[in-house]
Every structure is written in structure tokens, then in C-alpha cells.
Design a protein around this motif. Structure first.
Motif: not given
Length: 315
Positions: A124-129, A155-159, A164-166, A220-222
Motif C-alpha cells: 500500500a505504501l509502495l503504491n502510494g495508496e 487515511p494514509v498520511l504523508p508521513k 506507524s501504519l502497522t 524513492i520516498v515511498r
């Protein structure tokens, strides 16, 4: 309600912690994966759930194969009402799935049928969800294909990072499960088949954590977010591995430079590196064999200068 819990990862720890706080549930014990040898000394390392269960004073069982007939019979002897599964890591077969009267209920860290499989948070993070969530599912013999009992989005926050998401999703899943279990027992929930085109989340290979500076800065940031804290997105500098632990990206409105080139160094902002598209601003990192440090500490200690290159591995 008599509950057997199955889980292994940090996500499962958050779910377990929420369940233990529910006075209406009796946690009979925790099934998790066996200890594995890791680190330089190859010492046995227990799964996160094992450590948490022991801290909570719960019995722990660590079978090599959970579907082994003698272990299924042991679970039968516990006379549990339901088995709760969260990021356990083994596929349950028919004899085990049919054992508890209320079935085996899975807490999955995605909005199924999106991201079926063992690594939904990282993908989800790599794909920018921008939105993810949790699904409470009645398990069948497929991989995350069972009917849905409840879902909740987040929601997935920019940071947000993998860590943190786990934690957020594990807590959300545990709280939702506390609502679902009594309703399921009382017959107030009708399972709904999964709808829509499924997507899949296999285990992300560690090689995907290596930064290719020709990639766009946003990707790269993802990577940095998806692999934090472990194994860590990494590059090479002066022939040694360099983990990037915190970064953000910005447009390159100045002079273009080859990908991987240090474009600017700013004490308050960080090390600014050219990517294939845009700029990556590195805030925290960890050189090979050293402690985590700010980008400015790294600049001072390693005498970085504009124009040096990252990403080149010296063999």
C-alpha cells in the motif's frame, strides 16, 4: 467467549493487546511461529507476538506446522469458541478451519479484496495508496478469500511509514474485532462475499529496498517509508551501505544534475540528492556499522560536498 489467538508480527501484537483488554473474552493462549536464529551471533529470536504474550502471562505454543494432526487435536481439547488469526504466516487447512463452532476469523490489514497476501501494508505504501484499512473475514481454504464480516478504512498520511501504519491498523483491527465477535456470536452479522477485482501483496523482496536514483523522487520516498524501520531503504556511499530512514521529495526547479548526485546541503533541511525526476531530501540515515544520525551529523562526520555521488557500490 473462549478464544485462541494466532499471530506472529507486530501487527498481530496490536490486535492481541486490544483483545486482552476486553473483559468478555477469555484468551486461552497464543499460537505463533517458532523462534528463528538471526543476527551476527545467530541467536534464537522470538516473534513479536511471542514476546508480548509472555509479557501478558498467556500460554504460548510454537508448532513448526500448525496443521499437524496432533496439534489440531490439542487445539480441539481446548474447546475454544473461535480462533482469531492476525498475520500468522501459515495457511490453515480444513480440519483446523472447521474446529471452532464460530469458525476462524482473520484480521487482515487491507480493504479486501485489495492486497490479498502476507505484505499488504508495505505494498500500500509502495503504491502510494491514500486510503487503506482493515477487514474482519471468516476464513476459508483460500488465501484471504473468505466472506467479509466487517471493514473499516483509514487515511494514509504523508508521513506514515510501515511502522506507524502497522501500529494504526493493528489497533484499528483489534477494536473492530471487539465489536464483531459478540455480534457474530449472537447472529447479528451476515457474511458478505468479497466484491471487485482482487489485487495481491506477496512478500516484498529485500532487493526492492535498494534505491535506484534514476527512479522518480516520489517513488524513492515511498521506498523509505515502506521499508522503515526494517530492513531500511538503502543506497551506497563511498562503497558502503547507507540506510535512508527519513526523507521527503520536492520538485527540481534549479540546475539538473545526474541521478544520485548531491545537489545541495542545508543544515536545517538535509542532504538534497537528484533523482531521475525531482529531488530527494534526506533527513535521517544510518551508515553501515554506525548509529542512526541526522543528515547534518553525517555531513560533518563524512565531509560530504556538493557534486559527490550516491548509489555506486564498490566491489
Amino acid at each position: 467467549m473462549r478464544v485462541v489467538f494466532m499471530g506472529t508480527s507486530s501487527f498481530a501484537v496490536r490486535v492481541l493487546t486490544e483483545l486482552v483488554g476486553d473483559g468478555e473474552l477469555e484468551i486461552l493462549g497464543v499460537v505463533t511461529r517458532p523462534d528463528r536464529r538471526a543476527g551476527r551471533g545467530l541467536r534464537p529470536v522470538s516473534p513479536p507476538v511471542c514476546c508480548e504474550a509472555k509479557r501478558l502471562g498467556l500460554p504460548v505454543w510454537q508448532p513448526e506446522r500448525v496443521n499437524r494432526p496432533d496439534f489440531v487435536e490439542f487445539l480441539r481439547s481446548l474447546r475454544c469458541d473461535v480462533i482469531v488469526v492476525a498475520a500468522y504466516g501459515q495457511i490453515l487447512k480444513k480440519d483446523l478451519l472447521s474446529l471452532p463452532p464460530l469458525g476462524c476469523i482473520n484480521v487482515h490489514a487491507s480493504l479486501l479484496p485489495q492486497y490479498r497476501g502476507p505484505d499488504p501494508i508495505r505494498w500500500a505504501l509502495l503504491n502510494g495508496e491514500e486510503v487503506t484499512g482493515v477487514t474482519i473475514m471468516l476464513m476459508d481454504e483460500g488465501v484471504d478469500t473468505g466472506p467479509i464480516l466487517a471493514q473499516k478504512s483509514l487515511p494514509v498520511l504523508p508521513k506514515d511509514t510501515y511502522a506507524s501504519l502497522t501500529e494504526k491498523l493493528g489497533t484499528l483491527g483489534g477494536k473492530l474485532l471487539r465489536e464483531v465477535l459478540p455480534a457474530w456470536k449472537e447472529g447479528r452479522i451476515t457474511p458478505c462475499p468479497q466484491e471487485g477485482e482482487p489485487s495481491y501483496a506477496p512478500v516484498v523482496e529485500k532487493e526492492k529496498a535498494r534505491i535506484n536514483w534514476e527512479s522518480p523522487a516520489w517513488y524513492i520516498v515511498r521506498q523509505v517509508r515502506a521499508f522503515f524501520p526494517s530492513p531500511g531503504a538503502y543506497t551506497f556511499f563511498a562503497g558502503k551501505r547507507l540506510k535512508i530512514l527519513e526523507a521527503f521529495w520536492e520538485e527540481n526547479n534549479g540546475t539538473p544534475c545526474p541521478p544520485g548526485t548531491i545537489h545541495r546541503i542545508e543544515k536545517e533541511k538535509g542532504i538534497v540528492v537528484c533523482a531521475g525526476e525531482g529531488l530527494v531530501v534526506i533527513r535521517r540515515l544510518q551508515p553501515e556499522g554506525r548509529r542512526v544520525m541526522s543528515s547534518w551529523e553525517f555531513v560533518c562526520g563524512y565531509r560530504l560536498s556538493v557534486g559527490q555521488r550516491m548509489g555506486e557500490e564498490v566491489r
